[in-house]
Write an enzyme that holds these catalytic residues in place. Structure first.
Site, PDB file in Angstrom:
ATOM      1  N   HIS A 262       4.518   2.827   0.015  1.00 24.00           N
ATOM      2  CA  HIS A 262       5.700   2.296   0.711  1.00 24.00           C
ATOM      3  C   HIS A 262       6.920   2.259  -0.220  1.00 24.00           C
ATOM      4  CE1 HIS A 262       7.685  -0.383   3.726  1.00 24.00           C
ATOM      5  NE2 HIS A 262       8.307  -0.825   2.650  1.00 24.00           N
ATOM      6  N   GLU A 263       6.745   1.649  -1.381  1.00 24.42           N
ATOM      7  CA  GLU A 263       7.886   1.522  -2.290  1.00 24.42           C
ATOM      8  C   GLU A 263       8.302   2.889  -2.847  1.00 24.42           C
ATOM      9  OE1 GLU A 263       9.394  -1.255  -2.086  1.00 24.42           O
ATOM     10  OE2 GLU A 263       7.745  -2.392  -1.193  1.00 24.42           O
ATOM     11  N   HIS A 266      10.778   4.277  -0.489  1.00 23.78           N
ATOM     12  CA  HIS A 266      12.132   3.756  -0.742  1.00 23.78           C
ATOM     13  C   HIS A 266      12.738   4.459  -1.961  1.00 23.78           C
ATOM     14  CE1 HIS A 266      12.372   0.522   2.166  1.00 23.78           C
ATOM     15  NE2 HIS A 266      11.274  -0.070   1.738  1.00 23.78           N
ATOM     16  N   GLU A 292      13.920   1.675   5.652  1.00 23.86           N
ATOM     17  CA  GLU A 292      12.574   1.324   6.081  1.00 23.86           C
ATOM     18  C   GLU A 292      11.921   2.515   6.793  1.00 23.86           C
ATOM     19  OE1 GLU A 292      11.695  -1.324   4.704  1.00 23.86           O
ATOM     20  OE2 GLU A 292       9.768  -1.725   5.613  1.00 23.86           O
TER      21      GLU A 292
HETATM   22 ZN    ZN Z   1      10.283  -1.691   2.767  1.00 30.10          ZN
END
Ligand code: ZN
Length: 497
Positions: A262-263, A266, A292
């Protein structure tokens, strides 16, 4: 006659950028390395620097220059920067400085009280603070209100421009209609066994694997760092220094893995912003929801797929032979997609996540638009969890007290999480027509997928609005149907419905 050139703004923009960078570094330090007792004292320095950063851009000289700039003569980049700056002015000028200061103090106190309330499982000590926060937010929105505008729409707009209640009601209405019945069917299906994920997994080996994983995803360690923190997050000061954190648990293999993916999503966005834009006001992701959309794309759409794990899984088994030797790939991937309607948003699976957001959206609407009293909130929260997820919190700390957002003054923020998922599904729908996504994943050629996202989204930073990026990439306006269709297809398959 407008006579100022854009260049006159540059020294102010550069100073704002430098002070913002310093604040980011201090924030990173506070969350990863600073000793336990540092925060109270460091907060004093942070307060002074924040004030300086604010005044670097919001001051009479800059205001005069802005008024004198001939917009016709500007490049697209300059126009986008000016637009962002003007928005800052509009926001800050609407609220009297004294009230802004009081609100800042209230938020930091409310956050401390919220922590204690959560620890003691006692909403009543936090309730008066939440009441004050809501009153401030309504008052601030009223300052900005024009004509018939609704207050909650104004709050929503702060986080995700132009996504108001009308669109969100339609979006969440569809989710309610389609996803709740699907969840019911899934809950009645045979439960997926994921117990093997909760054996003991040595932290050192987890670290090794997660570093390898980030690199595999394309995270550039020459321009980035991975550390650990209680709650995983991403921060960056420019496209050559993007930092992410993850959190390791001895008895949970996939918590850290999914956080890292997830990170990294980003981070790939931030590392992909063009050099020409970085360190300017438009040098970061286009919006919360667009950011997101990228992290969720990597985490859920790709990171929980069998194709993604095909080339990677042997390495994971090699890292943890004792624990995974007898677990075939299919079983591992099914476990990654296990659905369990439960109480905690941050631990939610891909299917139920948006329902957690829906509860918060409806409650915020009630707080701001329908005069729901703060006293009623725990009960309203529980009713909605029962209705949508079929579970009821026994304690306030796993109900109304679970999220930090409201105590920080962030009312209107949650919907951007759900929008991000929907953006991701719409982008994925188009991507599949143009790229052999599954084949690329199987062959370990994930960089070609990232290249596609970089070309259509990442490189632009905030030069273009999220709606424009979506439209240019997918050829149509925001359309949440793709998200619902994606969830239905995926979970009907996972659960053989
Ligand atoms: Zn996030």
């Amino acid at each position: 006659m407008k006579t100022c050139s854009f260049d006159k703004l540059l020294p102010y923009l550069e100073r704002g950028m430098a002070l913002g960078t310093a604040l980011n570094i201090m924030d990173w330090d506070a969350n990863t390395a600073a000793p336990e007792e540092a925060s109270e004292y460091t907060a004093k320095a942070l307060g002074i620097l924040s004030q300086e950063a604010f005044c670097a851009l919001i001051n009479p000289e800059v205001k005069e220059i802005i008024g004198q700039i001939d917009e016709e003569s500007l490049s697209d980049k300059e126009k986008a920067i000016l637009k962002k700056l003007k928005k800052e002015y509009k926001r800050s000028e609407a609220i009297p400085a004294e009230e802004m200061r009081e609100f800042g103090e209230l938020c930091s106190r409310a956050t401390r009280v919220w922590q204690k309330a959560k620890q003691d499982n006692d909403f009543s000590i936090y309730a008066p603070y939440l009441e004050k926060l809501i009153a401030y937010k309504k008052k601030f929105a009223a300052y900005a209100k024009k004509g018939e505008e609704k207050l909650y729409d104004i709050l929503l707009d702060e986080y995700e421009e132009s996504f108001g209640m009308k669109e969100l009601d339609r979006f969440f209405g569809k989710l309610k209609e389609e996803i709740i019945p699907l969840l019911k069917k899934v809950s009645e299906a045979e439960e997926i066994d994921d117990s093997f994920l909760y054996q003991e997994y040595e932290i050192e080996k987890q670290k090794e694997f997660n570093h390898f994983l980030a690199e595999y995803l394309g995270f550039d360690f020459k321009r980035g760092v991975i550390a650990e923190s209680e709650h995983p997050f991403t921060t960056s000061w420019h496209n050559h220094d993007v930092r992410i954190t993850t959190h390791y648990y001895k008895n949970n293999l996939t918590s850290a893995i999914l956080s890292t993916i997830h990170e990294s999503g980003h981070a790939l966005y931030e590392q992909g912003v063009e050099d020409d834009l970085t360190q300017t006001l438009v040098g970061e992701g286009a919006s919360c929801a667009m950011h997101e959309s990228q992290s969720r794309f990597y985490e859920n759409i790709i990171g929980r797929s069998q194709e993604f794990w095909e080339p990677l899984y042997p390495k994971l088994v090699e890292t943890f032979p004792k624990q995974l030797m007898d677990v075939p790939l299919e079983k591992f991937v099914r476990a990654l997609n296990k659905v369990k309607a439960d109480l905690i948003r941050t631990e939610a699976d891909e299917l139920t996540y948006c329902l957690h957001i829906m509860v918060r959206y409806e409650l915020e609407k009630q707080m701001i638009e329908e005069e729901a009293s703060v006293k009623e909130l725990p009960e309203l929260w529980n009713q909605k969890y029962k209705e949508y997820l079929g579970v009821v919190p026994k304690e306030e700390k796993e109900g109304i007290l679970q999220d930090v957002h409201w105590s920080m003054g962030d009312i209107g923020y949650f919907p951007s999480y759900a929008l991000g998922n929907a953006f991701a599904a719409q982008i994925y729908h188009t991507m599949k027509k143009e790229l052999p996504v599954e084949e690329l994943l199987k062959q370990g050629r994930i960089s070609e997928i990232t290249k596609y996202l970089r070309e259509h989204i990442h490189r632009y930073g905030a030069l273009k609005e999220p709606r424009q990026l979506l439209k240019e990439l997918t050829g149509e306006e925001f359309n949440p149907d793709y998200y619902i269709q994606y969830l239905k297809e995926k979970f009907e398959k996972v659960y053989h419905l």
